[in-house]
Design a protein around this motif. Structure first.
Motif, PDB file in Angstrom:
ATOM      1  N   PHE A  32       0.843  -1.199   0.000  1.00  0.00           N
ATOM      2  CA  PHE A  32       0.000   0.000   0.000  1.00  0.00           C
ATOM      3  C   PHE A  32       0.880   1.252   0.000  1.00  0.00           C
ATOM      4  CE2 PHE A  32      -4.354  -1.311   2.027  1.00  0.00           C
ATOM      5  CZ  PHE A  32      -4.495  -2.301   1.073  1.00  0.00           C
ATOM      6  N   GLY A  77      -0.839 -12.101   8.047  1.00  0.00           N
ATOM      7  CA  GLY A  77      -0.042 -11.270   7.125  1.00  0.00           C
ATOM      8  C   GLY A  77      -0.855 -10.171   6.459  1.00  0.00           C
ATOM      9  N   THR A  78      -1.814  -9.591   7.192  1.00  0.00           N
ATOM     10  CA  THR A  78      -2.585  -8.477   6.610  1.00  0.00           C
ATOM     11  C   THR A  78      -2.110  -7.118   7.128  1.00  0.00           C
ATOM     12  OG1 THR A  78      -4.304  -8.466   8.306  1.00  0.00           O
ATOM     13  CG2 THR A  78      -4.656  -9.912   6.402  1.00  0.00           C
TER      14      THR A  78
END
Ligand code: FAD
Length: 445
Positions: A32, A77-78
């Motif tokens: 991101f 793993g977010t």
């Protein structure tokens, strides 16, 4: 390269060595951020180990200490800041098999760290309770990862943030000493590992407080004017008699990125995405009328079980949807000060115009309703991004910088001496998620 810990491990442990799988399990949603992408894209572990019990976690910890191998814990793993990306290789400890809900009592549950938030809720809801707050990654994220790397989310308008006293009751932690042990932390001691990116202990089990599980209706209300929508959101937040779980406000063109909701999102309108207790819909309707909003979408809790969950367009899912349309978009995480007139929100909205798109999430900070923002930023250069951040800070907004993997720089900007001291006690060799805790790095280099 074979990891030096492999010969030290019992043969019954699940070990993943396939390079593609190891690479995948070495990553989170760091992409991101264009800044983090450049810094972290080549970081990878040597091997992934997936224990099924706390006893197996202890065995892995012992092998890591004996071979001085770095260990980075992974839930689902977010995380967004490369929190679970191993900077120095070593092993990824994937806790997804430690996923039991051990017991539920009124207002409290005991869960293993790898349990997914939605899975916990499914069990606790049978008794009328639910997790107090959850990230919008609720369906995939684990409770250990939420405590290790998250901050709050859906539900925070009622209960505040994870860091607030009372939002975490107890944790069991495996240490990385020569002879690893299991510690139980209760009361304020839980703060030693709360939001520490797994740098100072492996959480295996938690006691978490619950809230009453209302049937939550999902509602979209649209407004001609962003500031009118923001004021509506603030007033709804303060309306203690109206039970709600989510107040998420999106200035145009943010709603244009929500492909699955387009028929409910008229062009050039600001959209409020909301979760309201069904029993509060009547007084809620009066508030909508008072602010001149239009309800374009309303689903009962039962109907909301089908199709896209509204919550999955809010918090950082907003960024996910926006980036699906335009990968040049990145984001900020801002806490605006308590101000009933929302003056600073309005100033930033007008000052940056189309470069920084407003997305507000209302939540409670020490009892007061405040707007957090996860604004979308049209990224040009790192220098410009830093300029935007600095401008917010000089005007009095607090930025939790999502473009750094350093624990302290992303959060409070201060070294947490208690967390650093705890690391000294339980991880004397500095093997847990190395390179992330600035307080430790400064003390040891
Ligand atoms: P991971 O990413 O696996 O781990 C997070 C951190 O915790 C890592 O540092 C890891 O090493 C550490 N950790 C994991 N398990 C343990 C353990 N058992 N013991 C010690 N340390 C551990 N966050 C929010 O707070 N609110 C939101 O609304 C929100 N929305 C999001 C939306 C999107 C689309 C995305 C991509 C992210 C969002 N996040 C949000 C960030 C992230 O989803 C949450 O922090 C989530 O709770 C992380 O859970 P996880 O199981 O994936 O943790």
């Amino acid at each position: 390269m074979a990891s030096p810990i492999l010969p030290l491990l019992p043969s019954n442990l699940e070990v993943i060595q396939d390079p593609n799988q190891v690479a995948k399990l070495s990553k989170d949603y760091y992409h991101f951020s264009p800044v983090l992408t450049a810094q972290l894209q080549d970081k990878v572990a040597d091997v992934v180990i997936r224990p099924a019990t706390e006893a197996e976690v202890l065995q892995v910890a012992k092998a890591c200490v004996a071979s001085k191998t770095p260990l980075t814990v992974r839930g689902a793993g977010t995380g967004n800041y490369g929190q679970c990306i191993p900077l120095e290789g070593g092993i990824i400890l994937d806790l997804s098999k430690l996923n039991r809900t051990k017991w539920v009592k009124p207002g409290l549950a005991c869960v293993e760290a790898g349990a997914k938030l939605a899975a916990i809720d499914k069990i606790t809801r049978e008794q009328g309770w639910e997790i107090r707050m959850a990230p919008s990654t609720y369906r995939t994220a684990t409770i250990g990862g939420f405590i290790g790397g998250g901050s709050g989310g859906i539900g925070s308008i009622t209960y505040g943030q994870l860091a607030d006293r009372g939002n975490l009751t107890a944790v069991r932690v495996v240490t990385m000493e020569d002879e690893p042990q299991i510690l139980e932390l209760r009361g304020d001691d839980v703060q030693k590992v709360n939001h520490a990116y797994g740098t100072n202990g492996i959480i295996t089990e938690l006691e978490i407080p619950l809230g009453p599980a209302y049937p939550w209706a999902e509602v979209i209300v649209t407004f001609d004017d962003f500031m009118q929508a923001a004021r509506f959101g603030y007033t709804l937040g303060e309306a203690d008699g109206i039970i709600k779980k989510l107040i998420s406000i999106h200035a145009w063109p943010v709603p244009s990125y929500f492909a699955a909701l387009q028929e409910f999102l008229p062009p050039n309108q600001t959209a409020a995405l909301l979760m309201i207790a069904e029993s509060s819909l009547e007084p809620f309707g009066e508030l909508v009328k008072a602010y001149g909003g239009t309800v374009t979408y309303q689903k009962t809790a039962e109907a909301a079980k089908k199709g896209a969950a509204l919550a999955e367009f809010t918090w950082n899912h907003t960024t996910l949807h926006a980036r699906n349309v335009d990968t040049n978009l990145t984001y900020l995480q801002t806490l605006f000060p308590y101000d009933t007139d929302l003056k600073l929100v309005e100033h930033m909205y007008r000052h940056f115009g189309d470069e920084v798109l407003m997305h507000l999430e209302f939540f409670r900070v020490h009892g007061q309703v405040c707007p957090a923002a996860l604004q979308l930023v049209r990224y040009t250069t790192e220098a410009r991004l830093n300029e935007i951040i600095r401008y917010h800070e000089t005007q009095g907004a607090f930025i939790a910088n999502p473009h750094t993997y350093i624990l302290e720089d992303g959060g409070r900007k201060e070294i947490n001496d208690t967390q650093v001291a705890f690391k000294g006690q339980v991880d004397p060799y500095g093997l847990l998620n190395p390179g992330k805790m600035r307080g430790w790095l400064e003390r040891n280099t």
